[in-house]
Design a protein around this motif. Sequence first.
Motif, PDB file in Angstrom:
ATOM      1  N   ARG A  89       0.843  -1.214   0.000  1.00 19.31           N
ATOM      2  CA  ARG A  89       0.000   0.000   0.000  1.00 19.31           C
ATOM      3  C   ARG A  89       0.869   1.252   0.000  1.00 19.31           C
ATOM      4  N   LEU A  90       0.461   2.251  -0.780  1.00 19.16           N
ATOM      5  CA  LEU A  90       1.225   3.497  -0.881  1.00 19.16           C
ATOM      6  C   LEU A  90       1.337   4.191   0.469  1.00 19.16           C
ATOM      7  N   GLU A  91       0.268   4.083   1.297  1.00 17.77           N
ATOM      8  CA  GLU A  91       0.279   4.727   2.614  1.00 17.77           C
ATOM      9  C   GLU A  91       1.378   4.135   3.496  1.00 17.77           C
ATOM     10  N   PHE A  92       1.552   2.816   3.408  1.00 16.48           N
ATOM     11  CA  PHE A  92       2.577   2.140   4.201  1.00 16.48           C
ATOM     12  C   PHE A  92       3.970   2.542   3.714  1.00 16.48           C
ATOM     13  N   GLN A  93       4.134   2.586   2.408  1.00 17.51           N
ATOM     14  CA  GLN A  93       5.431   2.956   1.823  1.00 17.51           C
ATOM     15  C   GLN A  93       5.795   4.407   2.145  1.00 17.51           C
ATOM     16  N   LYS A  94       4.776   5.261   2.124  1.00 17.58           N
ATOM     17  CA  LYS A  94       5.003   6.673   2.472  1.00 17.58           C
ATOM     18  C   LYS A  94       5.388   6.807   3.941  1.00 17.58           C
ATOM     19  N   LEU A  95       4.753   6.004   4.811  1.00 16.61           N
ATOM     20  CA  LEU A  95       5.091   6.012   6.237  1.00 16.61           C
ATOM     21  C   LEU A  95       6.556   5.620   6.426  1.00 16.61           C
ATOM     22  N   ALA A  96       6.994   4.575   5.729  1.00 20.75           N
ATOM     23  CA  ALA A  96       8.389   4.127   5.838  1.00 20.75           C
ATOM     24  C   ALA A  96       9.347   5.230   5.411  1.00 20.75           C
ATOM     25  N   LYS A  97       9.020   5.904   4.322  1.00 24.21           N
ATOM     26  CA  LYS A  97       9.876   6.997   3.827  1.00 24.21           C
ATOM     27  C   LYS A  97       9.919   8.153   4.828  1.00 24.21           C
ATOM     28  N   ASN A  98       8.759   8.503   5.384  1.00 27.03           N
ATOM     29  CA  ASN A  98       8.709   9.598   6.362  1.00 27.03           C
ATOM     30  C   ASN A  98       9.507   9.281   7.627  1.00 27.03           C
ATOM     31  N   ILE A  99       9.445   8.030   8.066  1.00 23.16           N
ATOM     32  CA  ILE A  99      10.197   7.639   9.265  1.00 23.16           C
ATOM     33  C   ILE A  99      11.697   7.661   8.973  1.00 23.16           C
ATOM     34  N   ALA A 100      12.084   7.220   7.775  1.00 24.32           N
ATOM     35  CA  ALA A 100      13.497   7.267   7.386  1.00 24.32           C
ATOM     36  C   ALA A 100      14.004   8.716   7.363  1.00 24.32           C
ATOM     37  N   MET A 101      13.192   9.616   6.840  1.00 23.06           N
ATOM     38  CA  MET A 101      13.543  11.046   6.835  1.00 23.06           C
ATOM     39  C   MET A 101      13.666  11.575   8.263  1.00 23.06           C
ATOM     40  N   GLN A 102      12.754  11.134   9.125  1.00 19.72           N
ATOM     41  CA  GLN A 102      12.767  11.539  10.533  1.00 19.72           C
ATOM     42  C   GLN A 102      14.096  11.144  11.183  1.00 19.72           C
ATOM     43  N   ILE A 103      14.543   9.925  10.933  1.00 18.38           N
ATOM     44  CA  ILE A 103      15.799   9.429  11.521  1.00 18.38           C
ATOM     45  C   ILE A 103      16.981  10.261  11.022  1.00 18.38           C
ATOM     46  N   ALA A 104      16.969  10.603   9.741  1.00 15.16           N
ATOM     47  CA  ALA A 104      18.049  11.427   9.182  1.00 15.16           C
ATOM     48  C   ALA A 104      18.087  12.802   9.838  1.00 15.16           C
ATOM     49  N   ALA A 105      16.899  13.307  10.228  1.00 17.37           N
ATOM     50  CA  ALA A 105      16.802  14.648  10.815  1.00 17.37           C
ATOM     51  C   ALA A 105      17.076  14.670  12.318  1.00 17.37           C
ATOM     52  N   ILE A 190       8.212  -0.568  13.848  1.00 20.37           N
ATOM     53  CA  ILE A 190       9.528  -0.171  13.363  1.00 20.37           C
ATOM     54  C   ILE A 190      10.495  -1.162  13.999  1.00 20.37           C
ATOM     55  N   ARG A 191      11.073  -2.050  13.197  1.00 18.53           N
ATOM     56  CA  ARG A 191      11.910  -3.110  13.782  1.00 18.53           C
ATOM     57  C   ARG A 191      13.317  -2.611  14.081  1.00 18.53           C
ATOM     58  N   ARG A 192      13.933  -1.944  13.109  1.00 18.90           N
ATOM     59  CA  ARG A 192      15.318  -1.489  13.303  1.00 18.90           C
ATOM     60  C   ARG A 192      15.650  -0.438  12.257  1.00 18.90           C
ATOM     61  N   PHE A 193      16.726   0.279  12.521  1.00 22.31           N
ATOM     62  CA  PHE A 193      17.201   1.257  11.536  1.00 22.31           C
ATOM     63  C   PHE A 193      18.702   1.441  11.693  1.00 22.31           C
ATOM     64  N   GLU A 194      19.301   1.965  10.647  1.00 22.72           N
ATOM     65  CA  GLU A 194      20.731   2.277  10.668  1.00 22.72           C
ATOM     66  C   GLU A 194      20.939   3.607   9.960  1.00 22.72           C
ATOM     67  N   ARG A 195      21.718   4.466  10.606  1.00 24.51           N
ATOM     68  CA  ARG A 195      22.037   5.779  10.023  1.00 24.51           C
ATOM     69  C   ARG A 195      23.491   5.765   9.556  1.00 24.51           C
ATOM     70  N   PHE A 196      23.747   6.254   8.349  1.00 24.25           N
ATOM     71  CA  PHE A 196      25.091   6.319   7.806  1.00 24.25           C
ATOM     72  C   PHE A 196      25.471   7.782   7.597  1.00 24.25           C
ATOM     73  N   ILE A 197      26.585   8.186   8.193  1.00 28.60           N
ATOM     74  CA  ILE A 197      27.071   9.555   8.040  1.00 28.60           C
ATOM     75  C   ILE A 197      28.425   9.482   7.349  1.00 28.60           C
ATOM     76  N   LEU A 198      28.564  10.197   6.252  1.00 27.67           N
ATOM     77  CA  LEU A 198      29.782  10.156   5.460  1.00 27.67           C
ATOM     78  C   LEU A 198      31.008  10.480   6.308  1.00 27.67           C
ATOM     79  N   GLY A 199      32.010   9.590   6.283  1.00 23.79           N
ATOM     80  CA  GLY A 199      33.258   9.825   7.000  1.00 23.79           C
ATOM     81  C   GLY A 199      33.227   9.527   8.473  1.00 23.79           C
ATOM     82  N   GLU A 200      32.074   9.091   8.995  1.00 22.93           N
ATOM     83  CA  GLU A 200      31.958   8.824  10.436  1.00 22.93           C
ATOM     84  C   GLU A 200      32.909   7.702  10.852  1.00 22.93           C
ATOM     85  N   GLY A 201      33.689   7.929  11.892  1.00 21.37           N
ATOM     86  CA  GLY A 201      34.587   6.911  12.417  1.00 21.37           C
ATOM     87  C   GLY A 201      35.951   6.848  11.761  1.00 21.37           C
ATOM     88  N   LEU A 202      36.147   7.637  10.695  1.00 22.00           N
ATOM     89  CA  LEU A 202      37.456   7.619  10.025  1.00 22.00           C
ATOM     90  C   LEU A 202      38.487   8.415  10.804  1.00 22.00           C
TER      91      LEU A 202
END
Length: 202
Positions: A89-105, A190-202
């Motif tokens: 469902r588009l509503e479910f896919q949109k929810l996933a995208k919004n939550i991913a954006m939330q984590i990035a923010a 929401i089972r799990r998530f991972e955030r990737f930041i360029l250069g983190e840990g280098l």
Amino acid sequence: MSVQIPAQRVKELRIKTGAGMMDCKKALQASDGDMEIAIENLRKKGLASADKKSSRAATEGLIESYIHAGSRVGVLIELNCETDFVARRLEFQKLAKNIAMQIAACPQVYYVSIDDIPKNLIEKEKLIEFGKEDLSTKAENVKDKIIQGRINKRLQEMSLMNQSFIREPDISVEELVKQHIALLGENIKIRRFERFILGEGL
């Protein structure tokens, strides 16, 4: 005598809310055809039933990605539901995208909920608070209350479900998920998530 509601009006409410045809018809009749009141009543009814669905197994779903402008921050999230039908469902896919954006923010968010925060991390936070100079002159009972308040605030900052939704700040991410449980009629986790930041840990 109940108000006669045109079929097109019922269909319009169904598209807006995802509720069943009979529920939409009854909601419009109860609100004398007022679409906004009908939507609000369906929402309240749905949120009440969302808690009942929270124990149901959610093993379907999808993995969504979000890359922030500039390609320096990326997020992967696994969002679960009960059936493949809802996952498409588009509503479910949109929810996933919004939550991913939330984590990035929210760079301070590391866990889905407060329940996921390890006990040793909570104890470490308490030790940090106990050692702060601004509490050294406080009575023990006052100090304990201040520390507990600060710890609760810190845990909420680290928990995704406790964040204000970036697109609608008057609701939390937890309330956003519950709204979609009500809308789609299935448990959503929401089972799990991972955030990737360029250069983190280098």
